[in-house]
Write an enzyme that holds these catalytic residues in place. Structure first.
Site, PDB file in Angstrom:
ATOM      1  N   LYS A   1       0.820  -1.215   0.000  1.00 57.66           N
ATOM      2  CA  LYS A   1       0.000   0.000   0.000  1.00 57.66           C
ATOM      3  C   LYS A   1       0.855   1.267   0.000  1.00 57.66           C
ATOM      4  O   LYS A   1       0.394   2.317  -0.458  1.00 57.66           O
ATOM      5  CB  LYS A   1      -0.966  -0.015   1.178  1.00 57.66           C
ATOM      6  CG  LYS A   1      -2.044  -1.075   0.980  1.00 57.66           C
ATOM      7  CD  LYS A   1      -3.181  -0.988   1.947  1.00 57.66           C
ATOM      8  CE  LYS A   1      -4.280  -1.971   1.581  1.00 57.66           C
ATOM      9  NZ  LYS A   1      -3.890  -3.394   1.717  1.00 57.66           N
ATOM     10  N   ASP A   2       2.097   1.155   0.469  1.00 55.47           N
ATOM     11  CA  ASP A   2       2.998   2.311   0.410  1.00 55.47           C
ATOM     12  C   ASP A   2       3.219   2.788  -1.029  1.00 55.47           C
ATOM     13  O   ASP A   2       3.449   3.968  -1.263  1.00 55.47           O
ATOM     14  CB  ASP A   2       4.373   1.945   0.988  1.00 55.47           C
ATOM     15  CG  ASP A   2       4.328   1.722   2.496  1.00 55.47           C
ATOM     16  OD1 ASP A   2       3.541   2.390   3.185  1.00 55.47           O
ATOM     17  OD2 ASP A   2       5.109   0.871   2.975  1.00 55.47           O
TER      18      ASP A   2
END
Ligand SMILES: *Cc1c(COP(=O)(O)O)cnc(C)c1O
Length: 471
Positions: free
Chosen positions: A113-114
């Protein structure tokens, strides 16, 4: 580039208008009004670009209301070896003949998700400064999303984050990751209750339109188009690493929950990236596998949603799925609305099994699926350790299981690694009898001072806290 709603609203919007929004006003999801086509000559030009430059090229096709020099600077600032650990940003390694792992989890919170959230943080800061505006992000998390949002927004001007989480229910590592942040614009709120209580509070606050406007409440949930767009880039980067020329097809397997990640793969494929198959990997929460096998999409009740050892895939309905179904039904908004509003809203399911569109899911759009269980994950984690001296997290293990069920001779299969094993240490211990190694920067984080307030599961208490901390 104009954006439209899957449910047929007549408005057309530009990228920066939808950047800070959630759903479209009619409850639909935003999509570009067409997919820009990338030909072989363009692929050839992009093949050797550094990741940040590739991101800029792809984003430019969808964003025409940020000056190119600014967008380029935002990409350059986001995708650096300092933040993502390597020059390649998403390095690919061959695990065994024809099966590859694409590392997407070396960002600040060790989950993929980063990749999108870091870009979102920089886009938000840029756009808010340009408007002279502020935004208060309110969210609910049981782990990965909340920490990725906090690490993306920490220290950003014009943005505050209020992140609710169920008190005492995240792993000690996840709690330490979030609560050790000392930035003034990051507010951790531990709610006495479960994840559903947190989510209900966020919904209640967002439904209070007066409060929402006064305190400029926004979200960073997975239906945000900018997040999806950022994820398109690593399909191209993975493709280039798995091939030597642009006439070779590649398949991808994607551990899936809300269908955001694999939907980005669908977009890349629609743009003309030579993707043969997109394998949707699910765990015991197999809403999506059921659809791709049978044509029936049946959302689950909260009570029928299993708590599994790949928790970031524990979903009852897949919030991004509507985007794909819109393309599947030939972008017919009336048909889409009848499926999602009338049928899903009414009976909690729709059935495309008799519809010619459903056959296209596999034939025209390349989708296949698989399901795995806790026992499968443990077996894959052990096998991958034993045969390849590589540790994978339980979500990536779901992916490896699914990938092997859909291999085709001569077509590289790229499995997206969605988290590092240290985030799910308990399952690794169960599989292997020992903890995975921890990156040096996370040594001893459980002992750091924590910045968190504890509040009851009460909407008014959360509103009062936000109001107090907003000037
Ligand atoms: C969020 C997440 C997923 C699911 O991704 P979707 O985009 O929701 O399909 C899978 N694995 C991990 C580790 C995640 O954090």
């Amino acid at each position: 580039m104009n954006y439209l709603s899957t449910r047929g609203h007549p408005d057309r919007k530009r990228f920066c208008e939808i950047l800070l929004e959630g759903l479209a006003p009619d409850g639909g999801l935003y999509l570009p009004d067409h997919y820009p086509q990338v030909d072989s000559a363009t692929l050839a030009k992009w093949r050797n670009l550094p990741y940040a430059e590739l991101a800029f090229q792809i984003l430019s096709l969808y964003i025409d209301d940020i000056p190119p020099a600014d967008l380029k600077a935002i990409c350059a600032k986001t995708y650096t070896p300092e933040v993502f650990g390597t020059e390649e940003i998403v390095p690919l390694r061959e695990l065994e003949d024809g099966v590859y792992l694409e590392a997407l989890s070396n960002g600040p919170t060790l989950a993929f998700k980063d990749m999108a959230m870091q870009l979102l943080g920089n886009l938000f800061e840029y756009e808010l400064a340009r408007r002279g505006a502020e935004l208060n992000i309110l969210g609910a998390t049981s782990g990965d999303t909340g920490s990725a949002a906090e690490y993306a927004m920490r220290g950003k001007k014009g943005v505050r984050v209020f992140m609710t989480s169920p008190d005492g229910r995240m792993s000690p590592f996840q709690q330490a990751q979030m609560f050790s942040l000392q930035d003034e614009n990051i507010h951790n709120i531990a709610i006495t209750g479960v994840f559903d209580d947190c989510q209900d509070i966020v919904k209640a606050v967002s439904n209070d339109l007066g409060f929402k406007r006064k305190y400029r409440i926004g979200t960073v949930n997975s239906i945000n188009w900018a997040r999806l767009l950022a994820q398109v880039v690593y399909y191209f980067a993975g493709y280039f690493q798995a091939t030597a020329s642009n006439d070779k097809p590649v398949s991808f397997t994607v551990p899936s929950g809300n269908f955001g990640n694999v939907c980005a793969g669908h977009v890349a494929r629609m743009m003309g990236l030579p993707i043969q198959t997109l394998v949707v990997a699910t765990n015991e929460n197999d809403v999506l596998d059921e659809f791709f096998r049978t044509g029936i999409y049946r959302v689950r009740a909260a009570a029928d949603t299993h708590e599994t050892s790949s928790p970031s895939m524990d979903i009852s309905k897949a919030s991004n799925f509507e985007r794909f179904v819109f393309d599947l039904v030939g972008r017919d908004a009336t048909k889409l609305r009848s499926l999602f509003v009338d049928e899903l809203g009414g009976q909690g399911r729709f059935d495309l099994s008799g519809d010619p569109a459903f056959r296209q899911a596999a034939e025209r759009f390349g989708f296949k699926s698989s399901r795995s269980t806790h026992a499968d994950r443990l077996a894959i984690i052990r096998d991958t350790d034993k045969r390849f001296a590589t540790l994978v997290d339980p979500h990536t293990a779901d992916g490896l299981k699914a990938a092997r069920e859909h291999l085709a001779p001569g077509v590289p299969m790229v499995v997206l690694e969605t988290a590092l094993p240290i985030k799910f240490a308990a399952t690794l211990v169960e599989a292997l009898g020992h903890e995975p190694a921890r990156p040096a920067r996370f040594e001893g984080i459980e002992a750091l001072p924590k910045r968190v307030v504890k509040l009851p599961a009460d909407v008014e208490a959360v509103k009062a806290y936000i109001a107090q901390n907003c000037d």
